[in-house]
Design an enzyme around this catalytic site. Sequence first.
Site, PDB file in Angstrom:
ATOM      1  N   ARG A  37       0.544  -1.240  -0.013  1.00 55.38           N
ATOM      2  CA  ARG A  37       0.019  -0.292  -0.006  1.00 55.38           C
ATOM      3  C   ARG A  37       1.069   1.465   0.315  1.00 55.38           C
ATOM      4  O   ARG A  37       0.542   2.351  -0.487  1.00 55.38           O
ATOM      5  CB  ARG A  37      -1.088  -0.076   1.116  1.00 55.38           C
ATOM      6  CG  ARG A  37      -2.181  -1.080   1.297  1.00 55.38           C
ATOM      7  CD  ARG A  37      -3.360  -1.193   1.747  1.00 55.38           C
ATOM      8  NE  ARG A  37      -4.621  -1.355   1.047  1.00 55.38           N
ATOM      9  CZ  ARG A  37      -5.447  -2.199   2.760  1.00 55.38           C
ATOM     10  NH1 ARG A  37      -5.397  -1.756   3.636  1.00 55.38           N
ATOM     11  NH2 ARG A  37      -6.512  -2.649   1.582  1.00 55.38           N
ATOM     12  N   LYS A 198     -20.025 -17.365  -1.472  1.00 60.76           N
ATOM     13  CA  LYS A 198     -21.384 -17.217  -1.039  1.00 60.76           C
ATOM     14  C   LYS A 198     -22.207 -16.542  -2.447  1.00 60.76           C
ATOM     15  O   LYS A 198     -21.580 -15.092  -2.812  1.00 60.76           O
ATOM     16  CB  LYS A 198     -21.538 -17.009   0.215  1.00 60.76           C
ATOM     17  CG  LYS A 198     -21.595 -18.324   0.738  1.00 60.76           C
ATOM     18  CD  LYS A 198     -21.849 -17.902   2.163  1.00 60.76           C
ATOM     19  CE  LYS A 198     -21.668 -19.156   3.138  1.00 60.76           C
ATOM     20  NZ  LYS A 198     -21.793 -18.431   4.306  1.00 60.76           N
ATOM     21  N   GLY A 355     -10.186  -9.235  -2.297  1.00 61.43           N
ATOM     22  CA  GLY A 355      -9.428 -10.200  -1.752  1.00 61.43           C
ATOM     23  C   GLY A 355      -8.282 -10.635  -2.161  1.00 61.43           C
ATOM     24  O   GLY A 355      -7.516 -11.195  -2.386  1.00 61.43           O
ATOM     25  N   GLY A 378     -12.992  -3.879  -0.370  1.00 65.48           N
ATOM     26  CA  GLY A 378     -14.754  -2.726  -0.034  1.00 65.48           C
ATOM     27  C   GLY A 378     -14.826  -1.970  -1.257  1.00 65.48           C
ATOM     28  O   GLY A 378     -16.414  -1.883  -1.571  1.00 65.48           O
TER      29      GLY A 378
HETATM   30  P1  AMP Z   1     -15.347 -14.818  -1.984  1.00 64.07           P
HETATM   31  O1  AMP Z   1     -14.578 -14.117  -0.571  1.00 64.07           O
HETATM   32  O2  AMP Z   1     -16.620 -14.758  -2.296  1.00 64.07           O
HETATM   33  O3  AMP Z   1     -14.384 -14.618  -3.214  1.00 64.07           O
HETATM   34  O4  AMP Z   1     -14.977 -16.445  -1.458  1.00 64.07           O
HETATM   35  C1  AMP Z   1     -13.703 -16.907  -1.834  1.00 64.07           C
HETATM   36  C2  AMP Z   1     -13.594 -18.361  -1.028  1.00 64.07           C
HETATM   37  O5  AMP Z   1     -14.443 -19.085  -2.118  1.00 64.07           O
HETATM   38  C3  AMP Z   1     -12.290 -18.945  -1.487  1.00 64.07           C
HETATM   39  O6  AMP Z   1     -11.834 -19.168  -0.038  1.00 64.07           O
HETATM   40  C4  AMP Z   1     -12.526 -19.961  -2.368  1.00 64.07           C
HETATM   41  O7  AMP Z   1     -11.648 -20.996  -1.671  1.00 64.07           O
HETATM   42  C5  AMP Z   1     -14.142 -20.405  -1.593  1.00 64.07           C
HETATM   43  N1  AMP Z   1     -14.267 -21.461  -3.036  1.00 64.07           N
HETATM   44  C6  AMP Z   1     -14.619 -21.063  -4.373  1.00 64.07           C
HETATM   45  N2  AMP Z   1     -15.487 -22.245  -4.890  1.00 64.07           N
HETATM   46  C7  AMP Z   1     -15.881 -22.452  -3.688  1.00 64.07           C
HETATM   47  C8  AMP Z   1     -15.947 -24.061  -4.504  1.00 64.07           C
HETATM   48  N3  AMP Z   1     -17.158 -25.011  -5.012  1.00 64.07           N
HETATM   49  N4  AMP Z   1     -16.943 -24.751  -2.860  1.00 64.07           N
HETATM   50  C9  AMP Z   1     -16.224 -23.917  -1.002  1.00 64.07           C
HETATM   51  N5  AMP Z   1     -15.725 -22.620  -1.544  1.00 64.07           N
HETATM   52  C10 AMP Z   1     -15.075 -22.556  -2.996  1.00 64.07           C
END
Ligand code: AMP
Length: 397
Positions: A37, A198, A355, A378
């Site tokens: 940063r 999610k 991130g 963010g």
């Molecule tokens: P996010 O912070 O929402 O972008 O989520 C990132 C996280 O999603 C990472 O730690 C990945 O390991 C997880 N991820 C991606 N695909 C899958 C999956 N099919 N099953 C479980 N976790 C997942």
Amino acid sequence: MTNFKTLDDADVAGKRVLVRVDLNVPMSDGVVTDATRIERVAPTIQELSKKGAKVILLAHFGRPKDGPESQFSLEPIAHAVAKVIDHSVHFAADTIGEKAAEAVGKLKNGDVLLLENTRFHKGEEKNDPEYVKALAANGDLYVNDAFSAAHRAHASTEGLARVLPAYAGRTMEAELKALEKGLGAPKRPVVAIVGGAKVSSKLDLLGNLVEKVDALVIGGGMANTFLAAQGVKVGKSLCEHDLAGTAREIMAKANAANCTIILPVDAIVAWHFQANAPFQAYGLDAIPEDGMILDVGPQSIERVKAAIDDASTLVWNGPLGAFEMTPFDKATVAAARHVAERTKAGHLVSVAGGGDTVSALNHAGVADDFSYVSTAGGAFLEWMEGKPLPGVDVLKK
Ligand code: AMP
């Protein structure tokens, strides 16, 4: 980027320039462990100093609750900044009042001064006009180089731009230009890749993107929710079954906006959520009941690559699979490398951020080959969600 004033528009020699930077760096035992940063804002500080400005740095650090707390002092960071910019950095133990005024009064042209954590005063996060006024008393001009803090309307990120002539710093300028190319006035077709764990954490993002992009690739854990909503049996995969209705609404919204949703057509399934767990590729009609989808399958990778080939502009947030564990990083790495190749060949403008996305692209070894990778967590997500960024809007001419 004609609607923002940049350092090209500012006459800074001899002026007291208040510069909002992001110095919220990781620290361990009083030592900065990752100076990324600081490196990002160094060009702005160095340019202002070379042009003879009295450079006064403003930044927050951590989340102090009740006034000054020594663990959140910026003092140790002054040394780290000095090292990166190869120039001495003075420090003042307050942002306003006598201590700040005295330190600012001593500055000679070209000097650099870091003021203490802006959040040691409650007025910072409240954007209190009295605090803004007290900060502004030490400056003739204001430069904001902290895009990562621009989603917050705080005194040092928004308030100051209302009371002093305001300019975007070089890092802010680069970020805004890249984002403008990504979704502001992009070259079409625009393709978005959204992955991650999610759906629930990315509802606003998906809702905004389907109205702006021509095709939306959905991968990662969140794809399972979409597949399940269409009747696919996803076994023990991460899946928000209660969001099936929401997933269908997003698909309907995409349909109405002529945005093609590209879901996986096959899956890599494992039986343990761990690196190098035994796995197998399955079609969507044959996902084992006791298995977990941890990555999109080989046919899906080809579809994603074809979508990338069709795009002139690409925006990306979130991995396609559980990329932290080999071999479930395969689709993310393959897609990232494909984007990098198309970008290097001049066929694609590629903007990525958030991130986990930054670490996924670093893991694939291609972060430098994208047109732009935003490290602003963010603020980048809120931009992708189509939300106004107060610290940016206030810089508009
Ligand atoms: P996010 O912070 O929402 O972008 O989520 C990132 C996280 O999603 C990472 O730690 C990945 O390991 C997880 N991820 C991606 N695909 C899958 C999956 N099919 N099953 C479980 N976790 C997942």
